[in-house]
Design a protein around this motif. Structure first.
Motif, short mmCIF file in Angstrom:
data_model
loop_
_atom_site.label_atom_id
_atom_site.label_comp_id
_atom_site.label_asym_id
_atom_site.label_seq_id
_atom_site.Cartn_x
_atom_site.Cartn_y
_atom_site.Cartn_z
N VAL A 3 1.21 -1.50 0.02
CA VAL A 3 -0.36 -0.36 -0.22
C VAL A 3 0.68 1.47 0.25
N ARG A 4 0.56 1.74 -0.72
CA ARG A 4 1.60 3.36 -1.05
C ARG A 4 1.35 4.70 -0.68
N ASN A 5 -0.74 4.79 -0.34
CA ASN A 5 -1.11 6.86 0.05
C ASN A 5 -2.34 5.75 0.86
N TYR A 6 -2.23 6.53 1.81
CA TYR A 6 -3.97 6.11 3.39
C TYR A 6 -4.05 7.51 3.77
N THR A 7 -5.14 7.53 4.77
CA THR A 7 -5.90 8.42 5.56
C THR A 7 -6.05 6.84 6.79
N ILE A 8 -5.61 7.71 8.06
CA ILE A 8 -6.27 7.06 8.78
C ILE A 8 -7.46 8.12 9.76
N GLU A 9 -8.40 7.59 9.44
CA GLU A 9 -9.15 8.27 10.03
C GLU A 9 -9.72 7.88 11.39
N MET A 10 -10.88 8.56 12.45
CA MET A 10 -11.26 8.48 13.26
C MET A 10 -13.42 8.99 13.18
#
Length: 104
Positions: free
Chosen positions: A37-44
């Motif tokens: 996986v290259r790009n991601y966002t961690i969200e709550m």
């Protein structure tokens, strides 16, 4: 894409660090460069506003076996997700080996 992994704790917990580990087979041609996986966002999950809130974004355009994300201050949430927006080119599928959320 996007694809995501959601983790629901069932009750609120403080979180101050995330660890994202990509798939890679050691001593093999099955590398993170092919499968990662290259790009991601961690969200709550924001209970008050009933929507996802971004905590951090990884946008380095290359896969890395392990990424550690330390938040400047802890957050409290009952769930989070890793929203994947870009992967290595082999087949367009998101593959994570492990995702960790650490609190106090």
């Amino acid at each position: 894409l996007p694809q995501w992994l959601e983790v629901d704790f069932g009750k609120e917990h403080p979180i101050q660090r995330f660890v994202v580990i990509n798939y890679q087979k050691d001593k093999s041609p099955e590398t993170v460069g092919k499968w990662g996986v290259r790009n991601y966002t961690i969200e709550m999950w924001d209970k008050r506003n009933q929507k996802w809130k971004a905590l951090l974004a990884e946008a380095s355009d290359y896969p890395s076996k392990v990424r550690v994300h330390q938040l400047s201050k802890p957050v409290r949430t009952d769930r989070f997700r890793v929203l994947i927006t870009d992967v290595a080119p082999l087949d367009g599928q998101a593959r994570l080996l492990q995702v960790e959320a650490w609190g106090r």
